[in-house]
Design a protein around this motif. Structure first.
Motif, PDB file in Angstrom:
ATOM      1  N   SER A 127       4.854   1.334   5.499  1.00 35.63           N
ATOM      2  CA  SER A 127       6.262   0.941   5.481  1.00 35.63           C
ATOM      3  C   SER A 127       6.430  -0.504   5.923  1.00 35.63           C
ATOM      4  O   SER A 127       5.571  -1.084   6.599  1.00 35.63           O
ATOM      5  CB  SER A 127       7.078   1.849   6.394  1.00 35.63           C
TER       6      SER A 127
ATOM      7  N   ASP B  36       5.813  -0.654  -6.636  1.00 37.57           N
ATOM      8  CA  ASP B  36       5.431  -0.078  -5.345  1.00 37.57           C
ATOM      9  C   ASP B  36       4.332  -0.874  -4.638  1.00 37.57           C
ATOM     10  O   ASP B  36       3.749  -0.412  -3.667  1.00 37.57           O
ATOM     11  CB  ASP B  36       4.946   1.365  -5.545  1.00 37.57           C
TER      12      ASP B  36
ATOM     13  N   SER C 138       8.758   1.370   1.517  1.00 37.37           N
ATOM     14  CA  SER C 138       7.334   1.654   1.676  1.00 37.37           C
ATOM     15  C   SER C 138       6.574   1.166   0.451  1.00 37.37           C
ATOM     16  O   SER C 138       7.131   1.032  -0.641  1.00 37.37           O
ATOM     17  CB  SER C 138       7.104   3.162   1.865  1.00 37.37           C
TER      18      SER C 138
ATOM     19  N   GLN D 192       3.018   1.692  -1.886  1.00 42.33           N
ATOM     20  CA  GLN D 192       1.965   2.636  -2.258  1.00 42.33           C
ATOM     21  C   GLN D 192       0.655   1.940  -2.610  1.00 42.33           C
ATOM     22  O   GLN D 192      -0.365   2.592  -2.799  1.00 42.33           O
ATOM     23  CB  GLN D 192       2.420   3.463  -3.475  1.00 42.33           C
ATOM     24  N   LYS D 193       0.689   0.617  -2.674  1.00 39.37           N
ATOM     25  CA  LYS D 193      -0.462  -0.118  -3.178  1.00 39.37           C
ATOM     26  C   LYS D 193      -0.490  -1.515  -2.563  1.00 39.37           C
ATOM     27  O   LYS D 193       0.564  -2.115  -2.333  1.00 39.37           O
ATOM     28  CB  LYS D 193      -0.360  -0.212  -4.705  1.00 39.37           C
TER      29      LYS D 193
ATOM     30  N   PHE E 249      -3.223   0.549   6.200  1.00 40.64           N
ATOM     31  CA  PHE E 249      -2.930   1.194   4.914  1.00 40.64           C
ATOM     32  C   PHE E 249      -3.972   2.251   4.587  1.00 40.64           C
ATOM     33  O   PHE E 249      -3.637   3.340   4.090  1.00 40.64           O
ATOM     34  CB  PHE E 249      -2.882   0.134   3.817  1.00 40.64           C
TER      35      PHE E 249
ATOM     36  N   MET F 140       0.008   4.805   1.955  1.00 39.59           N
ATOM     37  CA  MET F 140       1.367   4.278   2.010  1.00 39.59           C
ATOM     38  C   MET F 140       1.577   3.548   3.335  1.00 39.59           C
ATOM     39  O   MET F 140       1.041   3.949   4.363  1.00 39.59           O
ATOM     40  CB  MET F 140       2.379   5.424   1.870  1.00 39.59           C
TER      41      MET F 140
END
Length: 483
Positions: A3, A49, A35, A37-38, A104, A1
């Motif tokens: 931001s 995300d 944020s 996730q990918k 990341f 994750m």
């Protein structure tokens, strides 16, 4: 994750942030910090995300519009496509990709010892030597032109010599998760030209050699540009191993004079002093006699370079000896024997310098008729065609069959005819590569004869119209026609 605020901090520190373009009815207040996730640069693989990177000269606004239908809420780009979602605008999308991917994936490069290998030829062979050396006492992962392994057990075919940065750091993270201790990478000139390894520092960088190659409209405009990007590995390595006998070595030596380094070459203490096939003697740091499965002085040089690099990375002399002895590279200097005793040499040699060295090695072992099967790639490395023709004029007794080798969007016969136009004697053109190999093997008669199959090695595909189409591989085809 990761931001949004962290992303902005990374971009600003790299002087690569322009602005966030807020489009449509979207608002973003300073207390918001979404944020992601990918990470992705493939618009087909996004969701709400995902932070999407809009990159490439062929990128189209329609790709973003399709991604938005899948829930995409943010993208990063050098262009504001005005599609109704916020765009993080940067000056250089490739720099942004690499640095954001590092963060990341948790900076996996810091948990691995990194070995980067560059050169016009020999990168894959040197990488395999290093892999077999390090696996004696360590757990190395490998990213090579031929194969990739992130656990030392499963091997997959590679698509690029050096992966795109998002893929590269994902692979590094997987290697760390798998308990790997080292990562061996082939580092292409393209990797620096298009910034796939931007911000990455190697523990050891190896520079094997340099000769004109990869010069063309979609690669490097000049040899100077090609060599410049090759040399970037030296600027981003803590320790360097370099071949003092290569062309333009003076530039390399000047560049690394203030860096910790090791040099090798025929007139140095740590050089190869015996060019006999399958055995050699190293002096200096790697003092001793070594057994190799790969014939040719250039492969002994590759072994020496890998040994010096691995010595710096924690390998023992025993590891180096055994690793060199164990190394075999599919499709690299593979030697087969026909029922009539004639030899068949299969190798990936694909430019003037590597083909010349391959011919010279074969001529030291085989004194009869030698038949060479050769092609050249389409839509890249166009300068090789003239190079091949001029080279073959120096070997008037060599029988030549010109054939197909990854023609891509070009006509393979036209490529072969272009090569032939530079050759001052008749040659045979057979665009069907399998038939070319069969014809060559049928043309031998004696133990002293040989067939050289240059170019594809064990690659089980031909690149045609931008796609990998099935092909058994030179080694498999040769084995099928041995008798």
């Amino acid at each position: 994750m990761i931001s949004l605020n962290t992303i902005l901090d990374i971009l600003k520190a790299d002087h690569n942030f322009r602005e966030i373009a807020l489009n449509g009815h979207y608002t973003l207040t300073y207390d918001q910090n979404p944020s992601f996730q990918k990470l992705s640069y493939d618009s087909r693989e996004v969701d709400k995300d995902t932070l999407f990177f809009a990159k490439g000269a062929s990128f189209k606004k329609a790709f973003l519009e399709d991604a938005i239908q899948k829930g995409l809420a943010f993208y990063i780009s050098q262009v504001d496509y005005e599609v109704g979602i916020p765009a993080i605008l940067v000056n250089d999308i490739k720099q942004a990709m690499s640095l954001i991917a590092m963060e990341f994936y948790g900076h996996p490069q810091n948990q691995l010892k990194l070995l980067g290998i560059t050169g016009t030829k020999g990168k894959t062979t040197a990488a395999y030597f290093a892999y077999h050396i390090l696996k004696q006492s360590h757990k190395p992962a490998l990213l090579s032109t031929m194969n990739t392994t992130l656990d030392g057990i499963h091997f997959t075919k590679s698509k690029l010599t050096t992966p795109e940065s998002l893929d590269l750091f994902a692979m590094m993270a997987q290697a760390v998760q798998n308990g790997m201790t080292h990562l061996i990478m082939e580092v292409s000139s393209q990797a620096y030209l298009v910034k796939r390894v931007y911000g990455l520092t190697f523990d050891v960088g190896v520079f094997l050699n340099i000769s004109p190659d990869h010069i063309g409209p979609i690669e490097h405009p000049t040899f100077e540009d090609y060599f410049y990007h090759k040399r970037q590995l030296l600027n981003h390595s803590r320790y360097v191993v370099a071949n003092q006998n290569m062309q333009h070595a003076n530039l390399i030596l000047e560049q690394i004079k203030d860096l910790p380094h090791a040099l090798y070459g025929s007139h140095l203490n740590n050089s190869i002093t015996n060019s006999q096939a399958f055995s050699c003697h190293f002096t200096g740091q790697l003092e001793g006699d070594y057994d190799l499965e790969l014939i040719g002085h250039f492969n002994q040089e590759n072994a020496l370079a890998a040994g010096l690099a691995c010595l710096q990375l924690g390998a023992s002399l025993t590891d180096i000896y055994q690793g060199i002895k164990d190394t075999r590279v599919p499709g690299r200097m593979e030697v087969l024997t026909q029922s009539n005793g004639a030899k068949v040499f299969v190798d990936y040699a694909h430019n003037k310098d590597s083909v010349e060295k391959l011919i010279e090695v074969v001529k030291t072992h085989q004194t009869g008729k030698i038949i060479l099967i050769l092609g050249s790639t389409g839509n890249k490395g166009e300068s090789r065609r003239k190079d091949f023709g001029e080279l073959l004029n120096h070997y008037p007794d060599l029988e030549v069959i010109l054939t197909t080798d990854d023609p891509n969007f070009e006509d393979p016969r036209a490529i072969a005819e272009e090569i032939a136009s530079y050759i001052e004697r008749p040659v045979h053109i057979e665009v069907d590569r399998e038939l070319a190999i069969k014809t060559a093997l049928e043309g031998t008669q004696k133990v002293s004869d040989a067939v050289i199959i240059a170019g594809k090695g064990a690659d089980a595909y031909q690149i045609v119209n931008g796609e990998r189409t099935p092909y058994p591989g030179d080694l498999a085809v040769a084995k099928a026609y041995l008798d």
